[in-house]
Design a protein around this motif. Structure first.
Motif, PDB file in Angstrom:
ATOM      1  N   SER A  86      15.791  11.256  -7.133  1.00 22.64           N
ATOM      2  CA  SER A  86      14.494  11.964  -6.932  1.00 22.64           C
ATOM      3  C   SER A  86      13.337  10.969  -7.138  1.00 22.64           C
ATOM      4  N   GLY A  87      13.519   9.900  -6.304  1.00 23.96           N
ATOM      5  CA  GLY A  87      12.479   8.848  -6.356  1.00 23.96           C
ATOM      6  C   GLY A  87      11.527   9.057  -5.755  1.00 23.96           C
ATOM      7  N   ASN A  88      10.148   9.075  -6.300  1.00 29.99           N
ATOM      8  CA  ASN A  88       9.072   9.163  -5.939  1.00 29.99           C
ATOM      9  C   ASN A  88       8.627   8.156  -5.034  1.00 29.99           C
ATOM     10  N   ASP A  89       8.915   6.890  -5.373  1.00 25.35           N
ATOM     11  CA  ASP A  89       8.605   5.676  -4.475  1.00 25.35           C
ATOM     12  C   ASP A  89       9.320   5.867  -3.069  1.00 25.35           C
ATOM     13  N   ALA A  90      10.621   6.421  -2.903  1.00 23.24           N
ATOM     14  CA  ALA A  90      10.937   6.666  -1.832  1.00 23.24           C
ATOM     15  C   ALA A  90      10.323   7.776  -0.698  1.00 23.24           C
ATOM     16  N   VAL A  91       9.699   8.728  -1.770  1.00 20.05           N
ATOM     17  CA  VAL A  91       9.031   9.849  -0.941  1.00 20.05           C
ATOM     18  C   VAL A  91       7.942   9.308  -0.523  1.00 20.05           C
ATOM     19  N   HIS A  92       7.220   8.363  -0.946  1.00 17.61           N
ATOM     20  CA  HIS A  92       5.941   7.853  -0.665  1.00 17.61           C
ATOM     21  C   HIS A  92       6.113   6.891   0.834  1.00 17.61           C
ATOM     22  N   VAL A  93       7.141   6.381   0.546  1.00 19.94           N
ATOM     23  CA  VAL A  93       7.564   5.463   1.818  1.00 19.94           C
ATOM     24  C   VAL A  93       7.579   6.216   3.065  1.00 19.94           C
ATOM     25  N   LEU A  94       8.603   7.464   2.771  1.00 23.68           N
ATOM     26  CA  LEU A  94       9.095   8.155   3.890  1.00 23.68           C
ATOM     27  C   LEU A  94       7.659   8.966   4.361  1.00 23.68           C
ATOM     28  N   SER A  95       6.814   9.216   3.712  1.00 15.85           N
ATOM     29  CA  SER A  95       5.602   9.841   3.978  1.00 15.85           C
ATOM     30  C   SER A  95       4.804   8.905   4.987  1.00 15.85           C
ATOM     31  N   GLY A 131       4.604   6.860 -14.413  1.00 20.85           N
ATOM     32  CA  GLY A 131       5.734   7.592 -14.862  1.00 20.85           C
ATOM     33  C   GLY A 131       6.625   8.483 -14.326  1.00 20.85           C
ATOM     34  N   SER A 132       6.177   8.096 -12.734  1.00 19.38           N
ATOM     35  CA  SER A 132       7.195   8.826 -11.797  1.00 19.38           C
ATOM     36  C   SER A 132       8.446   8.314 -11.916  1.00 19.38           C
ATOM     37  N   SER A 133       9.734   9.401 -11.433  1.00 20.28           N
ATOM     38  CA  SER A 133      11.022   8.862 -11.318  1.00 20.28           C
ATOM     39  C   SER A 133      11.030   7.950 -10.292  1.00 20.28           C
ATOM     40  N   LEU A 134      11.830   6.929 -10.129  1.00 17.88           N
ATOM     41  CA  LEU A 134      11.864   5.882  -9.240  1.00 17.88           C
ATOM     42  C   LEU A 134      13.410   5.640  -8.946  1.00 17.88           C
ATOM     43  N   VAL A 135      13.681   5.173  -7.606  1.00 17.49           N
ATOM     44  CA  VAL A 135      14.966   4.679  -7.162  1.00 17.49           C
ATOM     45  C   VAL A 135      15.093   3.144  -7.200  1.00 17.49           C
ATOM     46  N   GLY A 136      13.858   2.730  -7.098  1.00 21.90           N
ATOM     47  CA  GLY A 136      13.890   1.059  -6.898  1.00 21.90           C
ATOM     48  C   GLY A 136      13.516   0.528  -5.968  1.00 21.90           C
ATOM     49  N   ALA A 148       0.645  -1.275  -0.223  1.00 17.77           N
ATOM     50  CA  ALA A 148      -0.078  -0.018  -0.237  1.00 17.77           C
ATOM     51  C   ALA A 148       0.918   1.200  -0.205  1.00 17.77           C
ATOM     52  N   ASP A 149       2.199   1.086   0.562  1.00 16.02           N
ATOM     53  CA  ASP A 149       2.744   2.358   0.461  1.00 16.02           C
ATOM     54  C   ASP A 149       3.428   2.879  -0.634  1.00 16.02           C
ATOM     55  N   LEU A 150       3.296   2.009  -1.828  1.00  7.02           N
ATOM     56  CA  LEU A 150       3.728   2.411  -3.279  1.00  7.02           C
ATOM     57  C   LEU A 150       2.430   2.609  -3.940  1.00  7.02           C
ATOM     58  N   ALA A 151       1.397   2.447  -3.683  1.00  9.31           N
ATOM     59  CA  ALA A 151       0.076   2.481  -4.458  1.00  9.31           C
ATOM     60  C   ALA A 151      -0.194   3.690  -5.052  1.00  9.31           C
ATOM     61  N   VAL A 155       0.015  19.849  -3.011  1.00  3.76           N
ATOM     62  CA  VAL A 155      -0.871  18.764  -3.369  1.00  3.76           C
ATOM     63  C   VAL A 155      -0.274  17.383  -3.018  1.00  3.76           C
ATOM     64  N   THR A 156       0.903  17.043  -3.343  1.00  5.45           N
ATOM     65  CA  THR A 156       1.660  16.038  -3.414  1.00  5.45           C
ATOM     66  C   THR A 156       3.085  16.302  -2.867  1.00  5.45           C
ATOM     67  N   PRO A 157       3.445  15.170  -1.970  1.00  3.08           N
ATOM     68  CA  PRO A 157       4.803  15.353  -1.384  1.00  3.08           C
ATOM     69  C   PRO A 157       6.187  15.342  -2.326  1.00  3.08           C
ATOM     70  N   ASP A 158       5.821  14.806  -3.548  1.00  6.23           N
ATOM     71  CA  ASP A 158       7.046  14.462  -4.578  1.00  6.23           C
ATOM     72  C   ASP A 158       6.996  15.440  -5.449  1.00  6.23           C
ATOM     73  N   GLY A 159       6.144  16.221  -5.787  1.00 13.23           N
ATOM     74  CA  GLY A 159       6.204  17.255  -6.772  1.00 13.23           C
ATOM     75  C   GLY A 159       5.555  16.740  -8.141  1.00 13.23           C
ATOM     76  N   TYR A 160       5.009  15.631  -8.281  1.00  8.96           N
ATOM     77  CA  TYR A 160       4.181  15.019  -9.364  1.00  8.96           C
ATOM     78  C   TYR A 160       3.072  16.000  -9.776  1.00  8.96           C
ATOM     79  N   ASP A 161       2.917  16.127 -11.135  1.00 10.31           N
ATOM     80  CA  ASP A 161       1.925  16.865 -11.708  1.00 10.31           C
ATOM     81  C   ASP A 161       0.647  16.633 -11.022  1.00 10.31           C
TER      82      ASP A 161
END
Length: 435
Positions: free
Chosen positions: A169-178, A144-149, A136-139, A206-212
């Motif tokens: 600039s991993g949005n996946d890492a941002v979401h987990v930290l969020s 098209g987000s930038s990801l670190v893996g 759920a953390d990555l849902a 609006v989003t913590p990662d800067g996604y459009d």
């Protein structure tokens, strides 16, 4: 400028601050269909123009559209062919804005929004803490987000995740930290509160990662304020200046967990894709999305002077234009420093208290970046109106220096410096070369 004049200006500014912070709302802009052929002196009619009235936080001139600069005798002219929709050049120590162009234009920030995310969340999580990622953390990671893996059901340290945020600039890492911070919604609210505390009033999160996302905006002025705040924090400085690091790979049954190398996407730091490393660069963050175009905030040192430059959405078709225009503005700023009259200032946080004698103090929460100061309470902030987005010897004797040799931040001596002799910033901690 005499001490008496400075004191008078400070008193006037303090008196006007409530009016200045109640800035007019401005509309965010979608550049995704614009014909990007204009430059600073020639605007294409298909490209939206900045609002006629913008926020005046930091000074009245900063609320005016177009380029604001006051050249004294011997000052170099600004670089030609600047195409950024909005940009700013500021002295990171004094807070003086040396020049600006549409400084308060609310525009999509892309991943430069991650500076606010880091400035808000970094102090809240121990870098040694480990976390096992749930599906759920990555849902909520955008397509098209930038990801670190980051992989679900794998365990990472907070330190690992911050490397993923700053380098890739991993949005996946941002979401987990969020999620570790209480969830995405809580983190967005925390970021908004911290932006208000910093007086980054053009910023709507609006989003913590800067996604459009519709309504997600910031400005060159705000991104510079945010970067300046983040750079007070040792971990922030170290992460944003790291060139490359190891990131944990997937743990497979019966096998040793391997790590893979990640490299910073800041081209002025690493040198790549036709961009030369900028001598003296020390961070901060780049971004790029369909609707924001390219955005970048950089900090650099030369001869003891530290400058911050932000460039948003250059229209040039030249490859890596945002880095090249930033480098040109940094060069100009180092040459122009002491030869221009400031056109504004980077304001302190709301909870920073001014000592009339010229010294300064801070309330708890203002220096640590937690965004918990009470100065933002009850203050009105502007938001986007009908926003349509998808989204460098010492300076003044302070002796603070940042330096890059071969793209790596190196150890230099430094001392505490003051911002406009009012808001203290701690030492810029130096780092040994990466191995």
């Amino acid at each position: 400028m005499s001490a008496l004049k400075k004191t008078a200006l400070t008193v006037i500014a303090a008196a006007l601050l409530p009016a200045l912070t109640a800035a007019p709302a401005t509309a965010a802009v979608d550049f995704s269909k614009a014909d990007k052929t204009d430059n600073r002196n020639k605007q294409d009619n298909s490209v939206p123009n900045p609002p006629s009235a913008m926020s005046t936080v930091g000074g009245a001139l900063l609320g005016k559209p177009g380029t604001q600069v006051s050249l004294a005798a011997g000052a170099p002219v600004l670089p030609k062919n600047l195409t950024g929709r909005s940009w700013i050049v500021a002295d990171a120590e004094s807070g003086d804005v040396l020049a600006a162009h549409n400084a308060h234009w609310q525009l999509p920030p892309a991943s430069t929004m991650k500076m606010l995310f880091a400035d808000t969340v970094l102090p809240r999580l121990s870098k040694d803490e480990e976390y096992t990622v749930k599906p759920a953390d990555l849902a909520g990671v955008g397509e098209g987000s930038s990801l670190v893996g980051v992989k679900e059901n794998q365990t990472y340290s907070v330190h690992d995740l911050w490397l993923g945020v700053f380098l890739r600039s991993g949005n996946d890492a941002v979401h987990v930290l969020s999620e570790m911070n209480g969830g995405v919604s809580q983190t967005v609210a925390d970021m908004q509160d911290h932006a208000d505390e910093l007086q980054a009033l053009d910023t709507h999160v609006v989003t913590p990662d800067g996604y459009d996302e519709p309504g997600q905006v910031s400005s060159a002025y705000d991104l510079t304020l945010i970067a300046r705040s983040g750079l007070q924090k040792k971990d922030f400085r170290e992460y944003c200046s790291t060139v490359r690091a190891k990131f944990p790979g997937e743990q497979k049954p019966g096998k040793k967990r391997e790590a893979f190398e990640i490299q910073n996407t800041n081209r002025l730091l690493t040198g790549d894709l036709g961009v030369e490393p900028y001598a003296g660069i020390a961070g901060v963050k780049n971004g790029n999305t369909t609707h924001a175009g390219s955005t970048f905030t950089g900090v650099a040192e030369r001869d003891g002077r530290v400058l911050l430059v932000t460039v948003m959405n250059p229209s040039s078709k030249e490859s890596q234009a945002v880095y090249k225009e930033t480098a040109s503005l940094l060069d100009w700023g180092f040459s122009a420093a002491g030869k221009v009259e400031p056109v504004g200032e980077l304001v302190p946080p709301r909870s920073a208290r001014t000592d009339p004698s010229g010294g300064s103090e801070q309330q708890d929460g203002a220096a640590n970046g937690n965004g918990d100061g009470d100065g933002a309470a009850g203050k009105e902030r502007p938001g986007p109106a009908n926003a349509s987005t998808a989204s460098q010897s010492g300076s003044s004797g302070v002796g603070v220096a940042l330096s890059i040799t071969g793209g790596v931040l190196v150890l230099l001596a430094g001392a505490v410096f003051l911002v406009n002799r009012r808001w203290p910033l701690p030492d810029l901690v130096r780092r040994l070369p990466l191995r």
